[in-house]
Write an enzyme that holds these catalytic residues in place. Sequence first.
Site, mmCIF file in Angstrom:
data_model
loop_
_atom_site.group_PDB
_atom_site.id
_atom_site.type_symbol
_atom_site.label_atom_id
_atom_site.label_comp_id
_atom_site.label_asym_id
_atom_site.label_seq_id
_atom_site.Cartn_x
_atom_site.Cartn_y
_atom_site.Cartn_z
ATOM 1 N N ASN A 282 25.571 -23.140 -2.159
ATOM 2 C CA ASN A 282 24.330 -24.054 -2.462
ATOM 3 C C ASN A 282 23.497 -23.765 -3.816
ATOM 4 O OD1 ASN A 282 23.138 -21.638 -1.560
ATOM 5 N ND2 ASN A 282 21.480 -23.051 -0.589
ATOM 6 N N CYS A 284 20.869 -22.241 -4.808
ATOM 7 C CA CYS A 284 20.249 -20.883 -5.037
ATOM 8 C C CYS A 284 21.273 -19.733 -4.689
ATOM 9 C CB CYS A 284 18.898 -20.857 -4.329
ATOM 10 S SG CYS A 284 17.907 -22.213 -5.043
ATOM 11 N N GLU A 286 22.430 -18.828 -1.775
ATOM 12 C CA GLU A 286 22.395 -18.050 -0.471
ATOM 13 C C GLU A 286 23.306 -18.477 0.360
ATOM 14 O OE1 GLU A 286 20.148 -19.831 -1.717
ATOM 15 O OE2 GLU A 286 19.190 -21.163 -0.131
HETATM 16 P P1 ADP Z 1 12.216 -24.615 0.803
HETATM 17 O O1 ADP Z 1 11.216 -23.411 0.641
HETATM 18 O O2 ADP Z 1 11.776 -25.946 0.189
HETATM 19 O O3 ADP Z 1 12.722 -24.870 2.285
HETATM 20 P P2 ADP Z 1 14.071 -22.744 -0.781
HETATM 21 O O4 ADP Z 1 13.405 -22.459 -1.949
HETATM 22 O O5 ADP Z 1 14.136 -21.828 0.361
HETATM 23 O O6 ADP Z 1 13.318 -24.159 -0.208
HETATM 24 O O7 ADP Z 1 15.596 -23.275 -1.229
HETATM 25 C C1 ADP Z 1 16.597 -23.348 -0.179
HETATM 26 C C2 ADP Z 1 17.676 -24.486 -0.682
HETATM 27 O O8 ADP Z 1 17.047 -25.652 -0.492
HETATM 28 C C3 ADP Z 1 18.080 -24.182 -1.839
HETATM 29 O O9 ADP Z 1 18.869 -22.987 -1.938
HETATM 30 C C4 ADP Z 1 18.690 -25.297 -2.130
HETATM 31 O O10 ADP Z 1 20.077 -25.558 -1.550
HETATM 32 C C5 ADP Z 1 17.624 -26.574 -1.592
HETATM 33 N N1 ADP Z 1 16.657 -26.717 -2.382
HETATM 34 C C6 ADP Z 1 15.386 -25.941 -2.756
HETATM 35 N N2 ADP Z 1 14.879 -26.682 -3.854
HETATM 36 C C7 ADP Z 1 15.404 -27.916 -3.991
HETATM 37 C C8 ADP Z 1 15.233 -28.767 -4.938
HETATM 38 N N3 ADP Z 1 14.169 -29.093 -5.789
HETATM 39 N N4 ADP Z 1 16.093 -30.004 -5.066
HETATM 40 C C9 ADP Z 1 17.249 -29.733 -4.115
HETATM 41 N N5 ADP Z 1 17.506 -28.754 -3.218
HETATM 42 C C10 ADP Z 1 16.585 -27.818 -3.187
#
Ligand code: ADP
Length: 583
Positions: A282, A284, A286
């Site tokens: 995905n 980021c 992970e």
């Molecule tokens: P959150 O804190 O908003 O739940 P994270 O920073 O933990 O999100 O990111 C987890 C995953 O969510 C990322 O690896 C990605 O797959 C998705 N994600 C995060 N930010 C975005 C974004 N701006 N647009 C689309 N997907 C996102």
Amino acid sequence: MSKNKMPSGLKEPQLTRNAEIVLKKRYLRKGPNGESIEDIKGLFWRVASSVAKEEQKYEASPYNWEELAKIFYEMITSFKFLPNSPTLMNAGTKLGQLAACFVLPVEDSMEAIFDALKYAALIHKSGGGTGFSFSRLRPKNSRVGSTGGVASGPVSFMKIFNTATEQVKQGGTRRGANMGILRVDHPDILDFIKAKERDGELNNFNLSVALTEDFIQAVEKDEEYELVSPHRKEVKGKLKAREVFSLLVQKAWESGDPGIIFLDRINRDNPTPKQGEIESTNPCGEQPLLPYEACNLGSINLAKFYDPKKQDINWQELKTTIHLAVRFLDNVIDASKYPLPQITEKVHLNRKIGLGVMGWADLLFQLKVPYNSQQALKLAEQVMSFIQTESKAASKCLAQERGPFPAYKESIYYEKKLGPYRNATTTTIAPTGTLSIIAACSSGIEPLFALSFVRNVMDGETLVEVNPYFESVLKQKGLYSPKLMEEVAKKGSIQKLDFIPEEIKRVFVTAMDIEPEYHLKMQAAFQKYTDNAVSKTVNLPNSATQEDIWNIYWLAYELGCKGVTVYRDGCKNAQVLCTGKAD
Ligand code: ADP
């Protein structure tokens, strides 16, 4: 929108001002004119109740769903656990798409490329992030049979994906994020490595080069390796492995991109190899997934599990939360509506979930253990192995209650006689960019960036924000003053402030105070007990050399990481926004 009546007596969530701003701006359900149609308590009840309601489907459930909804509500609003952002935004709504992570295949034909583009747009609209491997596309300048023309190659197609992403604002909340991956043996690899060298280029992509074992061996032995065109399986040329590795390191030194993933290692841990190879993660990094697979994540806030009486972690409470969180995430799979039938099918086949942690640095502050210490690494292994073991135990219990994931008999769990599980994977460590703001804790397993900083709140108003554990220690010692906090905000770190006692300096270290090796060792300690992968940035000072990055990449391989991302302070590109901050 399903309305599950809110029972009386639910506690009001205690929020920081920032959490309130983020939730109001981005998470509350909005009516046709953009006005909020729920309050924050209503939001959390919507999430808790709609996910608990899935329980009704399972006869053997030990819970009455309404009772479970209250338990979930308590777990979420005490910020011991939060599901990923799409679940908070969309649970119990018509859209109903609850997963953060998706991987889409990109096949080598015009139709397939533009299908993938359309699917990505649909996923972005629903709040998910997409990862793609472009490795199957024929290299640039190869012949196109049907037209006699020449192909434009992976990098030029990625630009189209990037532009489309720019235009699709996700459900009015966040811009999409993408991961673009190319195998190191693809003939266009040099173009790919350089794809982000100009500022702003591919700004909606994180890039990672998929390194193979063969390539790593070739670097080690200083040999050449073969480039293979994917559509014909023909050897198209050779490159010196060390030269490619050097270029990779140079570009990462300049801009942070590309990162690397260890593809064979990811596939070694593929729980369902009979369904094919994992090619991408995905955005980021992970969550490695099969094509058309999606995964929902959730994070336990470790900062809430410090027991001040015992001056230790409250293991019992942690165990209870892990078991509930696994049940919650398994229910999310059923509660979620996926944007494509292929995705629904794949997700239901493997039922992957990704439980991880946030608030790790805050827990270490409370335990008075420095992040950059052997003790912290040992504790990291202890905490994550506990979460791994208990999440597996919880998944096993669910398998007895609800049956194992349908592809179980084709999985490594069956082959290795590990027993039936409800989920093909249970653990992932996410960045928690927005979740950590909502829960007011340090993000993921990262150290703090600054102990105190000036935050721009809306309308030009600013606020000096201080880490609460730091503030409380200073107050105990009679050292606290707003003026000092402004001083710390300028520097971020306290290491050069003479009047702060050594014992405080030792514990309250920030990202830039920590040696890069410790960043990486922390990642490796968590990875050891994580099914999927770990989101972590290895922060380097501006003065770091390319050789430093070379060594970090090599150490990441040796320590068993699945990939690595470095960020040199002040280098030119900003990272793709994965934090849900204002665009
Ligand atoms: P959150 O804190 O908003 O739940 P994270 O920073 O933990 O999100 O990111 C987890 C995953 O969510 C990322 O690896 C990605 O797959 C998705 N994600 C995060 N930010 C975005 C974004 N701006 N647009 C689309 N997907 C996102």
